[in-house]
Enzyme design. Sequence first.
Site, PDB file in Angstrom:
ATOM      1  N   HIS A  83       0.858  -1.148   0.133  1.00 12.46           N
ATOM      2  CA  HIS A  83       0.162   0.026   0.099  1.00 12.46           C
ATOM      3  C   HIS A  83       0.923   1.370   0.032  1.00 12.46           C
ATOM      4  O   HIS A  83       0.393   2.495  -0.418  1.00 12.46           O
ATOM      5  CB  HIS A  83      -1.105  -0.096   1.243  1.00 12.46           C
ATOM      6  CG  HIS A  83      -0.536   0.492   2.569  1.00 12.46           C
ATOM      7  ND1 HIS A  83      -0.216  -0.813   3.359  1.00 12.46           N
ATOM      8  CD2 HIS A  83      -0.165   1.579   3.114  1.00 12.46           C
ATOM      9  CE1 HIS A  83       0.219  -0.194   4.439  1.00 12.46           C
ATOM     10  NE2 HIS A  83       0.449   1.054   4.361  1.00 12.46           N
ATOM     11  N   ASP A 219       1.129  -7.697   2.271  1.00 15.71           N
ATOM     12  CA  ASP A 219       1.433  -6.349   1.918  1.00 15.71           C
ATOM     13  C   ASP A 219       2.660  -5.790   1.865  1.00 15.71           C
ATOM     14  O   ASP A 219       3.367  -5.173   2.545  1.00 15.71           O
ATOM     15  CB  ASP A 219       0.574  -5.563   3.159  1.00 15.71           C
ATOM     16  CG  ASP A 219       0.366  -4.094   3.011  1.00 15.71           C
ATOM     17  OD1 ASP A 219       0.890  -3.768   1.716  1.00 15.71           O
ATOM     18  OD2 ASP A 219      -0.456  -3.319   3.697  1.00 15.71           O
ATOM     19  N   SER A 644       3.863   2.200   8.537  1.00 12.06           N
ATOM     20  CA  SER A 644       3.667   1.166   7.339  1.00 12.06           C
ATOM     21  C   SER A 644       4.953   0.982   6.760  1.00 12.06           C
ATOM     22  O   SER A 644       5.720   1.999   6.217  1.00 12.06           O
ATOM     23  CB  SER A 644       2.583   1.673   6.378  1.00 12.06           C
ATOM     24  OG  SER A 644       1.432   1.919   7.097  1.00 12.06           O
TER      25      SER A 644
END
Length: 713
Positions: A83, A219, A644
């Site tokens: 992402h 991810d 992230s």
Amino acid sequence: MKLLKVLILLLVCPIYAQQGGMWIPSLLKGMNETEMKSLGMKMSVSDIYDVNSSSLKDAVPHFNGGCTSEVISPQGLLLTNHHCGYGQIQSHSSVENDYLADGFWAKSLQEELPNKNLVVTFIVKIEDVTTQVLQGVLDTDTEANKQLKIEKNIAKTTLSFPKEAWEENKIKSFYEGNQYILFVTETFKDVRLVGAPPSSIGKFGSDTDNWVWPRHTGDFSLFRIYADKNNRPADYAADNVPYKPKHYLPISLDGIQEDDFTLVFGYPGTTQEYLPSFAIDQILKELNPAKIEIRDASLKVTNEFMRKDAAIKIQYASKYAGIANYWKKWIGESQGLEKSNAVSIKKDFEKDFVQRVAKNNKQEAYGAILPEFEKLYKEITPYAVSRDYFMEVVLRNTELLTAGFKLYQLEQAYLSKGEQSFNDRRAPFIEAQENFYKNFNKNVDQKVFEAIVALYSQKAPQAYLPNELKQIDVQKLSQSIYKDSKLSSYDGLKELLKGDAKEVFKKLNKDKGYIFTKALARNYFDNIAPKYDALNLEIAALQRQFMKAQLELYPDARIFPDANSTLRVTYGKVNGYAPKDAITYDAVTYLDGIMEKYVPNDYEFDVPQKLIDLYKAKDYGPYAENGKLPVNFIGTNHTTGGNSGSPAIDAHGNLIGLNFDRVWEGTMSDIYYDPAICRNIMVDVRYILFVIDKYAGAKHLIEEMTLVHPKKK
């Protein structure tokens, strides 16, 4: 039984007490080092941060200002979340060549894809400069004068602190302005896409599973840093070469177990751990509900279009994910704050704070803080809510209004600085909007406009609502704007911006889309922003005093600075948790769970046939554990947005996972960290290696890495 409960409490509480917090890596000596060692860390703190020798900090760059990444090979191979790289993957995709749907894997350096404006930034050195920044700042100064002196001192210190020609100095505020730290950085501007799994792996579970455990998402994506022949930052050039890092992370194949030590290194964005109870009450009752409702309406409209049209799905994939991310986060945050009784806990702390102020004879310095907080938060609430409606509707969810607002800023620059200022900005502005309009769909945006402008009109504080939103027919308004406004296309925008400045703004001020946007903007800047900013300045000054008081009155407390997008260390353990009565979650998920969730042709839960074939054949290579392939795991690391892509590192300094999310029950950790339910979610590095090796067949990338077995020593 009673004695047993006491013993369990004594055993559990110290472990919880050692977790939570986002610590500055250059200041880990002492308490933090002791805590990390007690949790099982085998490294020294100089292995984490060292100026004179290579250390973990040299392998963990900031990824494009919003995420974290890590170097995992001596050739500058970079790992981050899918992402985080989504925008780049999307930009290289088309209906004919859909890397979002199919994945992308460069088979050689020559096939790696350049990315305009993508950068990664390394920390070279961290230095406390509080004395220099606060020089000459007096308690008797007004808040405005304090800020002017601080800004001047920051500028002076930034310019004078020694650095190499290609490096930058950046100073950041900590503890609400009670400490200032300088970061020497170097930024690499040639970062190329190397590999990405299909979204059915990289976004498996999509919005349904976002912020949720159990999770089964791969991810991750891979990039490579390129440098000039001297291994220094350089703009993109065909003859640039792979960057040779000062340090890169070895990768552990030994996996994780319950209670294993975990260290997450990265750039957490923003936290507010020291807010008073009045602020949290405002978030729960006023701010979050308004923002959630607006985004809920926007997402429902966009989702309907995306499910029906593949081209729209590509156009809006990244934007939709960004809007949905915080929509769901705010929902979980509110639920977590309610469940953990955060307001009551803060009130209890405030009672103790008042007692400590009295006990230490600090009434004159700190006695008025809490009553003043209560008064200010009551006064600012309608302005804060009005501000959020403007920001969410105009700047974040309605693209035509966003384009109009950017033009409003151009007009303000022209009015304040003259025609030359406009001329200097026009060409770069037009160029920048090309990509914006590439991912713009007039029909989608019109329906979003209708849904959320109606909410703005009906739900925002009426006393601060512009006349243009009072008693309006939103559908009729939208049809008029989207039919006639030139802001609804890139060609129309370029046509508006042709001619000299007077001609341009004459045309703009006849455009229905611009007229409406300008009315909302002027109302915001005339009637909302001045009062909000003035009150917020008072609150910020009071918060600084509150922070100073806590540091002074609680000298032995574990008080870490709020996140501010600077490099931090957070440590904890691999641990499951019990979010509700009779519900207990294990710490690890497996590929079996993906197959249990699999729904053929589903937007969120479809999986590639090759992954199904590998699962059926149990063809996991060296990445399985007892015949099962680990996918995700959770830990007690205190993370937030910006983490992230952060590396999850084991006790020896090896990569074991890739941080990408938090559990829904614990998203309130930005405001209140509860070690019982706050968990960060990580991709197990063995699943990453499996996808690269067995699924993608990109064994040449595996061969770049250093794979180790620390538990077998």
